[in-house]
Scaffold this motif. Structure first.
Motif, PDB file in Angstrom:
ATOM      1  N   SER A 119      82.704  32.767 -94.407  1.00  0.00           N
ATOM      2  CA  SER A 119      83.003  33.505 -95.539  1.00  0.00           C
ATOM      3  C   SER A 119      84.538  33.129 -95.695  1.00  0.00           C
ATOM      4  N   ARG A 120      85.383  33.001 -94.832  1.00  0.00           N
ATOM      5  CA  ARG A 120      86.768  32.807 -95.088  1.00  0.00           C
ATOM      6  C   ARG A 120      87.038  31.193 -95.379  1.00  0.00           C
ATOM      7  N   GLU A 121      86.044  30.384 -94.849  1.00  0.00           N
ATOM      8  CA  GLU A 121      86.263  29.113 -95.581  1.00  0.00           C
ATOM      9  C   GLU A 121      85.890  28.964 -96.947  1.00  0.00           C
ATOM     10  N   MET A 122      84.740  29.704 -97.419  1.00  0.00           N
ATOM     11  CA  MET A 122      84.476  29.699 -98.837  1.00  0.00           C
ATOM     12  C   MET A 122      85.659  30.366 -99.706  1.00  0.00           C
ATOM     13  N   GLU A 123      86.249  31.254 -99.450  1.00  0.00           N
ATOM     14  CA  GLU A 123      87.736  31.857 -99.708  1.00  0.00           C
ATOM     15  C   GLU A 123      88.764  30.757-100.025  1.00  0.00           C
ATOM     16  N   ILE A 124      88.646  29.987 -98.757  1.00  0.00           N
ATOM     17  CA  ILE A 124      89.886  29.128 -99.062  1.00  0.00           C
ATOM     18  C   ILE A 124      89.454  28.065-100.128  1.00  0.00           C
TER      19      ILE A 124
END
Ligand code: ISJ
Length: 151
Positions: A119-124
Motif C-alpha cells: 500500500s505504501r508502494e502504491m502511494e509512491i
C-alpha cells in the motif's frame, strides 16, 4: 566534483578539408565491429575510440556537442556541466533513499513484519505519476526496485 572542462571544444579551421570521404559524424571508412585483419595496429590511441574534438567541413562545425556553431557549442557545453552536476546530486539522493528505505525495512522485519509494504508502494507510484506522468511510474518502479530487497 567533475573536472572543469574547457568552455567549448570547438576548433574552427575554415581552410581544413575533411580527411575522409565519410559524412560528418561518421569516423571514417572501415568502421565495423569486426577487428581489422593483418598486422597489429601501430601503438597509440585507437582513432576509432578517440573523441572527435572538431571537424570543419564546408563551413560546418561538428563538435562533441553536435552543434554547428561556436555559440551553440558553448551553450551546450555549459548546460552539460549543469546536467552532470544535477545527475551527481540525483545519484546521491538515490543512494540516500536506498539507505533510509533499508532502515525502515530492517526495523519492520526485526519487529516481525514483512519487508515489502504494497500500500505504501502504491502511494509512491501515484505520487510520481501525478507529478511526472506515466514515465514517473516507471521511474518510481525503478527506485523501488533499487531500494527494496537489499536487507
Ligand atoms: C521503505 C519502506 O519499505 C519498503 C520500501 C519502500 C520504499 O523504498 O519506498 C516502500 C514500501 C516498502 O515496500 C516503507 O514501508 O516505507
Amino acid at each position: 566534483m567533475a573536472p572543469a572542462r574547457p568552455a567549448a571544444m570547438v576548433v574552427l579551421l575554415s581552410d581544413r578539408t575533411a580527411t575522409s570521404t565519410s559524412a560528418p559524424g561518421r569516423q571514417g571508412p572501415g568502421r565495423s565491429c569486426v577487428p581489422p585483419q593483418g598486422p597489429s595496429p601501430a601503438p597509440g590511441p585507437d582513432p576509432r575510440r578517440t573523441p572527435q574534438m572538431s571537424t570543419t567541413t564546408a563551413a560546418t562545425t561538428v563538435t562533441d556537442t553536435g552543434a554547428r556553431t561556436e555559440d551553440a557549442a558553448r551553450l551546450i557545453t555549459g548546460a552539460r556541466e549543469r546536467i552532470d552536476d544535477l545527475d551527481g546530486r540525483i545519484i546521491g539522493l538515490v543512494q540516500e533513499r536506498i539507505a533510509v528505505s533499508e532502515q525502515i525495512q530492517r526495523a519492520r522485519i526485526a519487529s516481525g513484519g514483512r519487508r515489502v509494504n504494497l500500500s505504501r508502494e502504491m502511494e509512491i507510484l501515484t505520487h510520481y505519476s501525478d507529478q511526472l506522468g506515466k514515465n514517473g511510474t516507471v521511474l518510481a518502479m525503478t527506485l523501488l526496485d533499487l531500494c527494496r530487497g537489499r536487507v
